[in-house]
Enzyme design. Structure first.
Site, PDB file in Angstrom:
ATOM      1  N   THR A  12      44.224 109.778  67.053  1.00 34.71           N
ATOM      2  CA  THR A  12      43.497 110.222  68.246  1.00 34.71           C
ATOM      3  C   THR A  12      42.567 111.383  67.959  1.00 34.71           C
ATOM      4  O   THR A  12      41.464 111.455  68.520  1.00 34.71           O
ATOM      5  CB  THR A  12      44.504 110.620  69.348  1.00 34.71           C
ATOM      6  OG1 THR A  12      45.284 109.481  69.699  1.00 34.71           O
ATOM      7  CG2 THR A  12      43.795 111.135  70.583  1.00 34.71           C
ATOM      8  N   ASP A  56      44.570 103.371  63.193  1.00 36.33           N
ATOM      9  CA  ASP A  56      45.358 103.794  64.332  1.00 36.33           C
ATOM     10  C   ASP A  56      46.795 103.860  63.818  1.00 36.33           C
ATOM     11  O   ASP A  56      47.251 102.972  63.101  1.00 36.33           O
ATOM     12  CB  ASP A  56      45.230 102.779  65.465  1.00 36.33           C
ATOM     13  CG  ASP A  56      45.934 103.224  66.736  1.00 36.33           C
ATOM     14  OD1 ASP A  56      47.164 103.453  66.676  1.00 36.33           O
ATOM     15  OD2 ASP A  56      45.283 103.316  67.778  1.00 36.33           O
ATOM     16  N   SER A  57      47.536 104.905  64.172  1.00 33.92           N
ATOM     17  CA  SER A  57      48.862 105.059  63.555  1.00 33.92           C
ATOM     18  C   SER A  57      49.817 103.935  63.934  1.00 33.92           C
ATOM     19  O   SER A  57      50.815 103.715  63.247  1.00 33.92           O
ATOM     20  CB  SER A  57      49.475 106.415  63.900  1.00 33.92           C
ATOM     21  OG  SER A  57      49.872 106.476  65.249  1.00 33.92           O
ATOM     22  N   THR A  88      49.651 110.127  66.548  1.00 30.93           N
ATOM     23  CA  THR A  88      50.961 110.624  66.956  1.00 30.93           C
ATOM     24  C   THR A  88      52.035 109.538  67.036  1.00 30.93           C
ATOM     25  O   THR A  88      53.221 109.832  66.922  1.00 30.93           O
ATOM     26  CB  THR A  88      50.882 111.325  68.326  1.00 30.93           C
ATOM     27  OG1 THR A  88      50.387 110.400  69.303  1.00 30.93           O
ATOM     28  CG2 THR A  88      49.954 112.532  68.260  1.00 30.93           C
ATOM     29  N   ASP A  89      51.643 108.277  67.243  1.00 32.69           N
ATOM     30  CA  ASP A  89      52.644 107.241  67.513  1.00 32.69           C
ATOM     31  C   ASP A  89      53.664 107.090  66.392  1.00 32.69           C
ATOM     32  O   ASP A  89      54.849 106.911  66.649  1.00 32.69           O
ATOM     33  CB  ASP A  89      51.958 105.891  67.769  1.00 32.69           C
ATOM     34  CG  ASP A  89      51.345 105.811  69.156  1.00 32.69           C
ATOM     35  OD1 ASP A  89      51.669 106.663  70.006  1.00 32.69           O
ATOM     36  OD2 ASP A  89      50.538 104.897  69.393  1.00 32.69           O
ATOM     37  N   GLN A 271      71.393 106.745  69.426  1.00 28.90           N
ATOM     38  CA  GLN A 271      70.294 106.697  70.377  1.00 28.90           C
ATOM     39  C   GLN A 271      70.086 108.042  71.054  1.00 28.90           C
ATOM     40  O   GLN A 271      69.034 108.276  71.653  1.00 28.90           O
ATOM     41  CB  GLN A 271      70.573 105.634  71.444  1.00 28.90           C
ATOM     42  CG  GLN A 271      70.636 104.218  70.898  1.00 28.90           C
ATOM     43  CD  GLN A 271      70.961 103.194  71.961  1.00 28.90           C
ATOM     44  OE1 GLN A 271      70.821 103.452  73.152  1.00 28.90           O
ATOM     45  NE2 GLN A 271      71.405 102.013  71.541  1.00 28.90           N
ATOM     46  N   CYS A 272      71.069 108.930  70.971  1.00 29.93           N
ATOM     47  CA  CYS A 272      70.952 110.264  71.574  1.00 29.93           C
ATOM     48  C   CYS A 272      70.049 111.136  70.705  1.00 29.93           C
ATOM     49  O   CYS A 272      70.187 111.150  69.476  1.00 29.93           O
ATOM     50  CB  CYS A 272      72.313 110.929  71.696  1.00 29.93           C
ATOM     51  SG  CYS A 272      73.509 109.991  72.657  1.00 29.93           S
TER      52      CYS A 272
END
Length: 336
Positions: A12, A56-57, A88-89, A271-272
């Protein structure tokens, strides 16, 4: 004199508008020269190099991680620091991967980007870029870092938590390495101790063939069996809590046993965001342990994926990889 190499990979920060939305802009170098001309003498001098093609990432692949690592390795003796401009992705994946490819680093590498393009009003790109350039001249930082919105984070501890805020990244299981406000404050106690020597490891075959899956209520053993049919070499499983899974379904754990018997290295992360995986804490986790699954400690999913991919791509034996997955190589986890 300090001199930094800026590697522009896309993302970006350097994008421009098009009819189909934001796209990478190859003319970022000229824009940076105009933007930074008033800061000459206050920042390290720099050279600029753009990847071809720009990405694009969201399109980043493991091979692109090692393209970036190779450029840093090949230019290592010529510069005192490096800044990687990245989307950033998947920034946290790339920052993690670079930490494993460039172990023993004795110079700062800052991975940064922005949520709003440099050419747009209210862009966060300028502040992120200026701070990353300043930090690239540090004599104290000797690791891969992710810098964003005033926060200096260990690259392999960072996760993206927002797509709509300028405060897009956090480090849930490790302190910030520093903060950039009116003053630049570095937490020297949190910095990685430099190694005895550089141990740059860039595999010839970049893709370790790792699959990342997330557990969800109702996940079936058939789903897992289809993943195993693909015969990946590694499997990262985002489990519940401290490493729990639906172990009432015997067929599910049987599939994991089959995977480990086939030589697929299975690693459990949580997942936490704030987590430490302990497969022996609950019966629902102990079943995974008995099936041959390794606990990923407090690694992020991004770091675990990049680490397992790296070790497999380097061609280490299975037993060695299992040992190293539970060993801190460059500050990516807290040993139990």
């Amino acid at each position: 004199m300090k001199k930094t190499l800026i590697l522009y990979t896309g993302g970006t920060l350097g994008m421009r508008r098009s009819e189909s939305g934001y796209i990478p802009d190859a003319d970022l170098e000229g824009a940076l020269e105009r933007l930074l001309q008033d800061a000459i003498g206050q920042l390290p001098s720099y050279d600029f190099q753009a990847l071809d093609p720009l990405l694009d990432s969201a399109n980043m692949q493991p091979r692109d991680w090692y393209r970036i690592a190779t450029l840093i390795r090949d230019n290592y003796s010529q510069y005192s620091g490096f800044v990687v401009l990245h989307g950033t992705d998947t920034m946290a994946y790339t920052a993690s991967a670079l930490s494993f490819a460039l172990q023993g680093l004795a110079k700062p590498v800052l991975v940064t980007g922005s949520q709003i393009p440099l050419r747009e009003m209210r862009s966060d790109a300028y502040n992120n870029l200026i701070a990353a350039l300043l930090l690239s001249g540090s004599d104290e930082i000797k690791e891969i870092c992710l810098y964003f919105n005033g926060k200096l984070l260990r690259g392999n501890r960072a996760v993206k938590v927002s797509s709509g805020s300028l405060d897009a990244f956090t480090s849930p299981n490790y302190p910030c390495l520093g903060e950039v406000g009116i003053q630049i404050n570095i937490d020297r106690n949190a910095l990685l101790e430099p190694g005895d020597a550089t141990q740059f490891q860039i595999p010839e075959s970049a893709d370790g063939d790792v699959v990342l899956i997330k557990l969800f209520p109702g996940i079936s053993s058939l789903f897992l069996s289809k993943v195993i049919e693909h015969r990946p070499r590694g499997l990262v499983i985002e489990t519940y809590g401290t490493g729990n899974a639906p172990t009432d379904d015997c067929a599910f754990t049987s599939q994991l046993e089959k995977a480990t018997e086939l030589g697929i290295i299975c690693v459990a992360v949580s997942q936490c965001l704030e987590n430490v995986v302990d497969l022996g804490k609950y019966a629902a986790g102990s079943a995974l342990l008995r099936a041959g699954v390794i606990g990923g400690l407090d690694m992020t999913s991004e770091a675990c994926f990049a680490k397992l991919n790296h070790l497999l791509a380097m061609g280490y034996p299975i037993d060695k990889i299992k040992e190293l997955m539970e060993t801190s190589l460059c500050g990516e986890c807290t040993p139990s």
